[in-house]
Scaffold this active site. Sequence first.
Site, PDB file in Angstrom:
ATOM      1  N   HIS A 231     -12.820  15.132  -7.499  1.00  0.00           N
ATOM      2  CA  HIS A 231     -13.791  16.022  -8.133  1.00  0.00           C
ATOM      3  C   HIS A 231     -15.100  15.323  -8.501  1.00  0.00           C
ATOM      4  O   HIS A 231     -16.158  15.942  -8.478  1.00  0.00           O
ATOM      5  CB  HIS A 231     -13.181  16.704  -9.372  1.00  0.00           C
ATOM      6  CG  HIS A 231     -12.808  15.782 -10.480  1.00  0.00           C
ATOM      7  ND1 HIS A 231     -11.633  15.064 -10.480  1.00  0.00           N
ATOM      8  CD2 HIS A 231     -13.441  15.472 -11.638  1.00  0.00           C
ATOM      9  CE1 HIS A 231     -11.564  14.355 -11.581  1.00  0.00           C
ATOM     10  NE2 HIS A 231     -12.651  14.576 -12.306  1.00  0.00           N
ATOM     11  N   ASP A 232     -15.053  14.032  -8.819  1.00  0.00           N
ATOM     12  CA  ASP A 232     -16.270  13.321  -9.226  1.00  0.00           C
ATOM     13  C   ASP A 232     -16.716  12.278  -8.212  1.00  0.00           C
ATOM     14  O   ASP A 232     -17.462  11.349  -8.553  1.00  0.00           O
ATOM     15  CB  ASP A 232     -16.058  12.643 -10.586  1.00  0.00           C
ATOM     16  CG  ASP A 232     -16.318  13.581 -11.756  1.00  0.00           C
ATOM     17  OD1 ASP A 232     -17.015  14.589 -11.562  1.00  0.00           O
ATOM     18  OD2 ASP A 232     -15.818  13.310 -12.859  1.00  0.00           O
ATOM     19  N   LYS A 235     -20.301  10.902  -7.911  1.00  0.00           N
ATOM     20  CA  LYS A 235     -20.878   9.968  -8.883  1.00  0.00           C
ATOM     21  C   LYS A 235     -21.202   8.608  -8.276  1.00  0.00           C
ATOM     22  O   LYS A 235     -21.931   7.817  -8.886  1.00  0.00           O
ATOM     23  CB  LYS A 235     -19.934   9.781 -10.070  1.00  0.00           C
ATOM     24  CG  LYS A 235     -19.904  10.956 -11.033  1.00  0.00           C
ATOM     25  CD  LYS A 235     -19.022  10.645 -12.237  1.00  0.00           C
ATOM     26  CE  LYS A 235     -19.036  11.787 -13.251  1.00  0.00           C
ATOM     27  NZ  LYS A 235     -18.162  11.492 -14.409  1.00  0.00           N
ATOM     28  N   HIS A 286     -16.434  22.380  -9.821  1.00  0.00           N
ATOM     29  CA  HIS A 286     -15.650  22.148 -11.042  1.00  0.00           C
ATOM     30  C   HIS A 286     -16.514  22.171 -12.306  1.00  0.00           C
ATOM     31  O   HIS A 286     -15.970  22.155 -13.420  1.00  0.00           O
ATOM     32  CB  HIS A 286     -14.853  20.849 -10.952  1.00  0.00           C
ATOM     33  CG  HIS A 286     -15.663  19.588 -11.020  1.00  0.00           C
ATOM     34  ND1 HIS A 286     -16.470  19.159  -9.985  1.00  0.00           N
ATOM     35  CD2 HIS A 286     -15.791  18.656 -12.004  1.00  0.00           C
ATOM     36  CE1 HIS A 286     -17.046  18.024 -10.317  1.00  0.00           C
ATOM     37  NE2 HIS A 286     -16.649  17.696 -11.539  1.00  0.00           N
ATOM     38  N   HIS A 287     -17.850  22.259 -12.153  1.00  0.00           N
ATOM     39  CA  HIS A 287     -18.718  22.429 -13.316  1.00  0.00           C
ATOM     40  C   HIS A 287     -19.325  23.840 -13.389  1.00  0.00           C
ATOM     41  O   HIS A 287     -20.191  24.095 -14.232  1.00  0.00           O
ATOM     42  CB  HIS A 287     -19.839  21.386 -13.318  1.00  0.00           C
ATOM     43  CG  HIS A 287     -19.386  20.028 -13.752  1.00  0.00           C
ATOM     44  ND1 HIS A 287     -18.991  19.755 -15.045  1.00  0.00           N
ATOM     45  CD2 HIS A 287     -19.246  18.866 -13.057  1.00  0.00           C
ATOM     46  CE1 HIS A 287     -18.639  18.480 -15.136  1.00  0.00           C
ATOM     47  NE2 HIS A 287     -18.788  17.917 -13.943  1.00  0.00           N
ATOM     48  N   ASP A 315     -10.084  18.985 -16.080  1.00  0.00           N
ATOM     49  CA  ASP A 315     -11.089  17.938 -16.276  1.00  0.00           C
ATOM     50  C   ASP A 315     -11.630  17.948 -17.707  1.00  0.00           C
ATOM     51  O   ASP A 315     -11.727  16.904 -18.357  1.00  0.00           O
ATOM     52  CB  ASP A 315     -12.225  18.138 -15.268  1.00  0.00           C
ATOM     53  CG  ASP A 315     -13.250  17.020 -15.304  1.00  0.00           C
ATOM     54  OD1 ASP A 315     -12.857  15.859 -15.520  1.00  0.00           O
ATOM     55  OD2 ASP A 315     -14.446  17.310 -15.105  1.00  0.00           O
TER      56      ASP A 315
END
Length: 380
Positions: A231-232, A235, A286-287, A315
């Site tokens: 999901h991240d 980054k 997911h945000h 999360d």
Amino acid sequence: MESLYDELSAEQMLRIIFNYTTKIANERNLQRVLILMADMGREMIRADRCTVWIIDHSRGELFTRVAHGVEELRVPLGSGFVGHSIATGKPLLIENAAEDARHNEENDKLTGYLTRTVITVPFVGSDGQIIGAYQAVNKLAANGVFSRQDLEYLKLAASYAGKSLESVMLHEEIASTQRELILALGEIGENRSKETGYHVKRVAEYSYILALGLGFTQSEAEHLKMASPMHDIGKIAIPDSILQKPGKLTTKEYELMKTHTSIGYNMLGNSKRELLQSAAYIAHQHHEKWDGSGYPQGLKEQDIHLYGRITAVADVFDALGSDRVYKKAWELERIIALMKEERGRHFDPSVIDVFFAQLPSLLTIREQYRDKLPSPSELA
């Protein structure tokens, strides 16, 4: 009426072989393949129990997940009749196990089962190497003893099912490697933030529990569990000065931070692999928020992929309860209050309902994979 002690006709034998080999050839789950193989062998030769043993080279052991009536067993690689058969590459037909020095009595003690007569037949892979063995125990017949014909039938079952077993074992090995790689990649974003521990692992486990609670099948929930650690991943493209900043981000920094969702999607979205496509949706969405106030697209309600809605809950729950370089972990009561407050705003109400229903399981996972904030020397 057919008795358990009646021998099978050629037609009945062919029907059993055809039915089971068709099912085995279409199956990709190792546990279910082993169950089908054990059932096929037992029916073919009228055994009371049939066991499928697999070699675990990494541990120098033989293990079985399918021994009718018991859970998994593990024994040293050269142990017992099955160990001898695998070591020599030859089948065994034992009429009286108690009188044979190769009999591993420990297995009988573990299971509370009395082994009297045994057939063991090795499985051979496509490279000619032995990968495991069939073992049939205790003939269901008036004399209670396996025949040479039974041995030939079990060898036939091994030849039919062995190649499928090898294929499924390879499939599971690839899937296991893929899971490890995805988890490792998912941790890159967290490690870039100088966070240590099990964040992506916990999010994966939470997502799995939530998915099951929402009615996913086990395989569907496993799929989400494998995809959510990514999901991240976006980054990795965010500067250290932002990821590792201990204080509040400026408006400009926050806008740059938000781009990790689109970066992650662009990294994964062109793949034709279903797993990576799912991971792309999760990275991108997911945000997003149920009421449309999230980012990067401002999607709302059902327009947000369900994987994204589930991972969002997992999360946020984990992030709030974890120490970060810019904040201390929240108390559980405060987290619970926020999750309730954000039902229908940030979060899909149905996912939040499952979250509260499964909260004891989620807290168990959190405790199992608890981590610590890195020391000042590690942050330096």
